[in-house]
Design a protein around this motif. Sequence first.
Motif, short mmCIF file in Angstrom:
data_model
loop_
_atom_site.label_atom_id
_atom_site.label_comp_id
_atom_site.label_asym_id
_atom_site.label_seq_id
_atom_site.Cartn_x
_atom_site.Cartn_y
_atom_site.Cartn_z
N MET A 98 -77.14 -28.70 18.00
CA MET A 98 -76.01 -28.52 17.13
C MET A 98 -75.93 -27.08 16.64
N VAL B 26 -78.69 -28.68 20.03
CA VAL B 26 -78.77 -29.39 18.77
C VAL B 26 -79.94 -28.87 17.98
N CYS C 21 -70.11 -31.71 15.02
CA CYS C 21 -70.89 -30.94 16.00
C CYS C 21 -72.09 -31.75 16.49
N LYS C 22 -72.71 -32.47 15.59
CA LYS C 22 -73.88 -33.29 15.97
C LYS C 22 -73.48 -34.37 16.98
N ALA D 177 -72.77 -32.77 20.34
CA ALA D 177 -74.03 -32.42 20.98
C ALA D 177 -74.68 -33.65 21.62
N ASN E 20 -73.26 -30.77 10.11
CA ASN E 20 -71.89 -30.91 10.59
C ASN E 20 -71.91 -32.11 11.54
#
Length: 130
Positions: free
Chosen positions: A1, A119, A30-31, A34, A27
């Motif tokens: 991430m 990540v 985003c996680k 990923a 976030n």
Amino acid sequence: MIFLIALRDQHNFEYGIDKEVNGVVINDKCKELARKVKEIIDTKSSFADWLNNQNVRNQLKLDVKICLVKNGYPPRYCPEVFIKVMEQVENFEEHAETTLGSKFDLFANSAPMSQSMLVEEDGASYSKKN
């Protein structure tokens, strides 16, 4: 991430909302992205010697690009972002075994933060961006 957040900040676009939990910036968008990219990588890298198989490699690139586009990353078309993500994917896969002795889960708590990854390890922090 971390890489996705850094790339977002470098190209100055909005993606998800950063929030601070116990002093750690997270976030979720985003996680989740990923995790989706990791699933694609795991599937494609299950083929023997995928880095040297151009057909599998091309399909991986296409699948990752489709995943990014479907998830709105980046919000406006930017070939450089796609190229950087693919460089990161290939870099991780090429160096995972030599650097770490064996492949490991990108989400494992034992993953070293020095390893270039898509990540971050749970509990790692990144500068806050609203």
